[in-house]
Design an enzyme around this catalytic site. Structure first.
Site, PDB file in Angstrom:
ATOM      1  N   TYR A 127      17.167  -4.810  13.709  1.00  0.00           N
ATOM      2  CA  TYR A 127      16.832  -4.598  12.290  1.00  0.00           C
ATOM      3  C   TYR A 127      17.969  -5.155  11.429  1.00  0.00           C
ATOM      4  CZ  TYR A 127      15.540  -2.134   7.997  1.00  0.00           C
ATOM      5  OH  TYR A 127      15.193  -1.827   6.683  1.00  0.00           O
ATOM      6  N   ALA A 163       0.797  -1.231   0.000  1.00  0.00           N
ATOM      7  CA  ALA A 163       0.000   0.000   0.000  1.00  0.00           C
ATOM      8  C   ALA A 163       0.828   1.279   0.000  1.00  0.00           C
ATOM      9  CB  ALA A 163      -0.929   0.025   1.212  1.00  0.00           C
TER      10      ALA A 163
HETATM   11  N1  LIG Z   1      13.043   3.028   3.656  1.00  0.00           N
HETATM   12  C1  LIG Z   1      14.300   2.604   3.681  1.00  0.00           C
HETATM   13  O1  LIG Z   1      15.261   3.388   3.935  1.00  0.00           O
HETATM   14  C2  LIG Z   1      14.599   1.194   3.376  1.00  0.00           C
HETATM   15  C3  LIG Z   1      13.634   0.189   3.515  1.00  0.00           C
HETATM   16  N2  LIG Z   1      13.977  -1.118   3.279  1.00  0.00           N
HETATM   17  C4  LIG Z   1      13.006  -2.187   3.407  1.00  0.00           C
HETATM   18  O2  LIG Z   1      12.012  -2.006   2.385  1.00  0.00           O
HETATM   19  C5  LIG Z   1      10.770  -2.601   2.791  1.00  0.00           C
HETATM   20  C6  LIG Z   1       9.662  -1.582   2.627  1.00  0.00           C
HETATM   21  O3  LIG Z   1       9.995  -0.491   3.457  1.00  0.00           O
HETATM   22  P1  LIG Z   1       9.417   0.978   3.220  1.00  0.00           P
HETATM   23  O4  LIG Z   1       8.653   1.027   1.946  1.00  0.00           O
HETATM   24  O5  LIG Z   1      10.514   1.927   3.456  1.00  0.00           O
HETATM   25  O6  LIG Z   1       8.431   1.039   4.472  1.00  0.00           O
HETATM   26  P2  LIG Z   1       7.057   1.788   4.678  1.00  0.00           P
HETATM   27  O7  LIG Z   1       6.838   1.798   6.147  1.00  0.00           O
HETATM   28  O8  LIG Z   1       7.059   3.062   3.932  1.00  0.00           O
HETATM   29  O9  LIG Z   1       6.007   0.783   3.979  1.00  0.00           O
HETATM   30  C7  LIG Z   1       5.884  -0.519   4.493  1.00  0.00           C
HETATM   31  C8  LIG Z   1       4.502  -1.048   4.118  1.00  0.00           C
HETATM   32  O10 LIG Z   1       4.363  -2.338   4.715  1.00  0.00           O
HETATM   33  C9  LIG Z   1       3.148  -2.366   5.440  1.00  0.00           C
HETATM   34  N3  LIG Z   1       3.231  -3.310   6.563  1.00  0.00           N
HETATM   35  C10 LIG Z   1       3.871  -3.131   7.746  1.00  0.00           C
HETATM   36  N4  LIG Z   1       3.689  -4.196   8.531  1.00  0.00           N
HETATM   37  C11 LIG Z   1       2.916  -5.067   7.825  1.00  0.00           C
HETATM   38  C12 LIG Z   1       2.367  -6.338   8.094  1.00  0.00           C
HETATM   39  N5  LIG Z   1       2.544  -6.927   9.279  1.00  0.00           N
HETATM   40  N6  LIG Z   1       1.622  -6.953   7.135  1.00  0.00           N
HETATM   41  C13 LIG Z   1       1.409  -6.346   5.946  1.00  0.00           C
HETATM   42  N7  LIG Z   1       1.889  -5.126   5.625  1.00  0.00           N
HETATM   43  C14 LIG Z   1       2.634  -4.513   6.565  1.00  0.00           C
HETATM   44  C15 LIG Z   1       2.923  -0.939   5.896  1.00  0.00           C
HETATM   45  O11 LIG Z   1       1.558  -0.699   6.209  1.00  0.00           O
HETATM   46  C16 LIG Z   1       3.390  -0.169   4.674  1.00  0.00           C
HETATM   47  O12 LIG Z   1       2.352  -0.025   3.743  1.00  0.00           O
HETATM   48  C17 LIG Z   1      10.998  -3.030   4.245  1.00  0.00           C
HETATM   49  O13 LIG Z   1      11.275  -4.416   4.267  1.00  0.00           O
HETATM   50  C18 LIG Z   1      12.225  -2.229   4.685  1.00  0.00           C
HETATM   51  O14 LIG Z   1      12.932  -2.875   5.718  1.00  0.00           O
HETATM   52  C19 LIG Z   1      15.248  -1.463   2.862  1.00  0.00           C
HETATM   53  C20 LIG Z   1      16.204  -0.493   2.700  1.00  0.00           C
HETATM   54  C21 LIG Z   1      15.935   0.887   2.908  1.00  0.00           C
HETATM   55  C1  LIG Z   2      18.645   3.155  10.297  1.00  0.00           C
HETATM   56  C2  LIG Z   2      18.055   2.359   9.168  1.00  0.00           C
HETATM   57  C3  LIG Z   2      17.560   3.248   8.085  1.00  0.00           C
HETATM   58  C4  LIG Z   2      16.830   2.842   7.079  1.00  0.00           C
HETATM   59  C5  LIG Z   2      16.515   1.404   6.858  1.00  0.00           C
HETATM   60  C6  LIG Z   2      17.313   0.817   5.737  1.00  0.00           C
HETATM   61  O1  LIG Z   2      16.923  -0.525   5.570  1.00  0.00           O
HETATM   62  C7  LIG Z   2      18.763   0.764   6.048  1.00  0.00           C
HETATM   63  O2  LIG Z   2      19.135   0.029   6.938  1.00  0.00           O
HETATM   64  C8  LIG Z   2      19.682   1.576   5.315  1.00  0.00           C
HETATM   65  C9  LIG Z   2      21.008   1.444   5.592  1.00  0.00           C
HETATM   66  C10 LIG Z   2      21.952   2.260   4.904  1.00  0.00           C
HETATM   67  C11 LIG Z   2      23.263   2.170   5.179  1.00  0.00           C
HETATM   68  C12 LIG Z   2      24.167   3.041   4.507  1.00  0.00           C
HETATM   69  C13 LIG Z   2      25.496   3.023   4.662  1.00  0.00           C
HETATM   70  C14 LIG Z   2      26.357   2.099   5.430  1.00  0.00           C
HETATM   71  C15 LIG Z   2      26.040   1.088   6.174  1.00  0.00           C
HETATM   72  C16 LIG Z   2      27.165   0.258   6.843  1.00  0.00           C
HETATM   73  O3  LIG Z   2      26.617  -0.512   7.883  1.00  0.00           O
HETATM   74  C17 LIG Z   2      27.810  -0.664   5.822  1.00  0.00           C
HETATM   75  C18 LIG Z   2      26.732  -1.386   5.116  1.00  0.00           C
HETATM   76  C19 LIG Z   2      26.964  -2.041   4.043  1.00  0.00           C
HETATM   77  C20 LIG Z   2      28.337  -2.145   3.413  1.00  0.00           C
HETATM   78  C21 LIG Z   2      28.197  -3.021   2.189  1.00  0.00           C
HETATM   79  C22 LIG Z   2      29.484  -2.944   1.425  1.00  0.00           C
HETATM   80  O4  LIG Z   2      29.757  -1.855   0.871  1.00  0.00           O
HETATM   81  O5  LIG Z   2      30.209  -3.955   1.410  1.00  0.00           O
END
Ligand SMILES: NC(=O)C1=CN([C@@H]2O[C@H](COP(=O)(O)OP(=O)(O)OC[C@H]3O[C@@H](n4cnc5c(N)ncnc54)[C@H](O)[C@@H]3O)[C@@H](O)[C@H]2O)C=CC1
Ligand SMILES: CC/C=C\C[C@H](O)C(=O)/C=C/C=C/C=C\C=C\[C@@H](O)C/C=C\CCC(=O)O
Length: 269
Positions: A164, A14
């Site tokens: 996490y 969503a």
């Molecule tokens: N935003 C970021 O910086 C990053 C996010 N991720 C990962 O990407 C994925 C999506 O994250 P975002 O889009 O940023 O999060 P978000 O919070 O913007 O969206 C997550 C969606 O999942 C839904 N959700 C949460 N719990 C749920 C459940 N129990 N059952 C069904 N739906 C559920 C929420 O309602 C929401 O619509 C996650 O796995 C997150 O860990 C990975 C790297 C970076």
């Molecule tokens: C606090 C979490 C924020 C957002 C959630 C998202 O999933 C996330 O965890 C984003 C992380 C971004 C990290 C950016 C930089 C560095 C992280 C260091 O821990 C090194 C990570 C990876 C190194 C990989 C590599 O270059 O070999």
């Protein structure tokens, strides 16, 4: 892998990355669905999420773009075995197939760490095993691809959110192990992980309130964030590459502001 006619299941569809993935798959002709209702070959979309208002507003938007018959919102949590089992059953009853699973739903909250484990890891395993029942070539399935949305925290440690980090490392490991198992056992299913850096979504906007007893370390994470924040479409594009490129199995695709990198890992053998 041509997407038209394929059936995808996207969790957390969503908002955020899940919404972008859903929209991109639809634009490329997949039937993106969790539970739905199919009339002939008309593609219909059901979206699984716990956020009812976001789900319904996305449905309305997708109705405009793709026609009302193509979307259906299902209020459902990946933490519930019953609800997710029913979703897969309805999908297979209605479409007769599941070709793509995107385990996207995820949360970050170090104070409520058990929920992070439940959503980010337990649910990924549960839905993967449920999808296997329907996709596995060994049991009459057509095969397909499963893409798990991990994180850069699945590749390196974020001291401000150790649980996490643990869940995302586990998702990367689970994905790579399942890819090897699938090859060895002839599932006909590819398993890949997407490992994005920070992405501008609601999850990212709230992280500094969600670090619990590690909140003193927020400044270091903020420093990481200065290396660049992606938009959701960039993540969806990375996922699409892993879905459509049939040579990709067992990959962890890191996405940063500087571009993409297929990670390499030490081999045990
Ligand atoms: N935003 C970021 O910086 C990053 C996010 N991720 C990962 O990407 C994925 C999506 O994250 P975002 O889009 O940023 O999060 P978000 O919070 O913007 O969206 C997550 C969606 O999942 C839904 N959700 C949460 N719990 C749920 C459940 N129990 N059952 C069904 N739906 C559920 C929420 O309602 C929401 O619509 C996650 O796995 C997150 O860990 C990975 C790297 C970076
Ligand atoms: C606090 C979490 C924020 C957002 C959630 C998202 O999933 C996330 O965890 C984003 C992380 C971004 C990290 C950016 C930089 C560095 C992280 C260091 O821990 C090194 C990570 C990876 C190194 C990989 C590599 O270059 O070999």
């Amino acid at each position: 892998m041509a997407l038209s006619g394929q059936t995808a299941v996207v969790t957390g569809a969503a908002r955020g990355i899940g919404r972008a993935v859903t929209e991109l798959l639809l634009q490329h002709g997949a039937t993106v669905t969790v539970t739905l209702h199919n009339a002939g070959h008309v593609v219909e979309v059901a979206l699984l999420d716990v956020d009812e208002s976001a789900g319904l507003s996305l449905k309305a938007s997708l109705d405009q773009q793709h026609g009302a018959q193509r979307t259906l919102f299902l209020l459902c949590s990946v933490e519930s075995e019953e609800q997710t089992k029913a979703a897969f059953q309805k999908t297979v009853e209605t479409f007769g197939r599941v070709d793509i699973l995107c385990n996207n739903a995820g949360v970050l909250n170090e104070a409520a760490w058990e929920r992070s484990v439940s959503v980010n890891l337990v649910a990924v395993i549960r839905l993967t095993y449920m999808a296997l029942e329907h996709m596995n070539k060994g049991t009459g399935g057509r095969g397909g691809v499963i893409v798990n949305i991990a994180s850069m925290a699945g590749l390196g440690p974020l001291p401000s959110c150790p649980v996490y980090t643990a869940t995302k490392h586990a998702v990367v490991g689970f994905t790579r192990a399942m890819a090897a198992a699938s090859t060895a056992l002839g599932y006909g299913i590819r398993f890949n992980a997407v490992c994005p850096t920070f992405v501008q979504t609601d999850l990212f906007s709230n992280i500094y309130d969600r670090m619990g007893m590690f909140s003193q370390l927020a400044a270091q994470t903020r420093k990481f964030a200065t290396t660049g924040v992606l938009n959701v479409s960039e993540v969806a594009a990375g996922l699409l590459e892993l879905v459509t490129d049939e040579t990709k199995n067992g990959e962890a695709l890191m996405l940063t502001g500087g571009g993409k990198k297929y990670m390499t890992f030490p081999t045990l053998s």
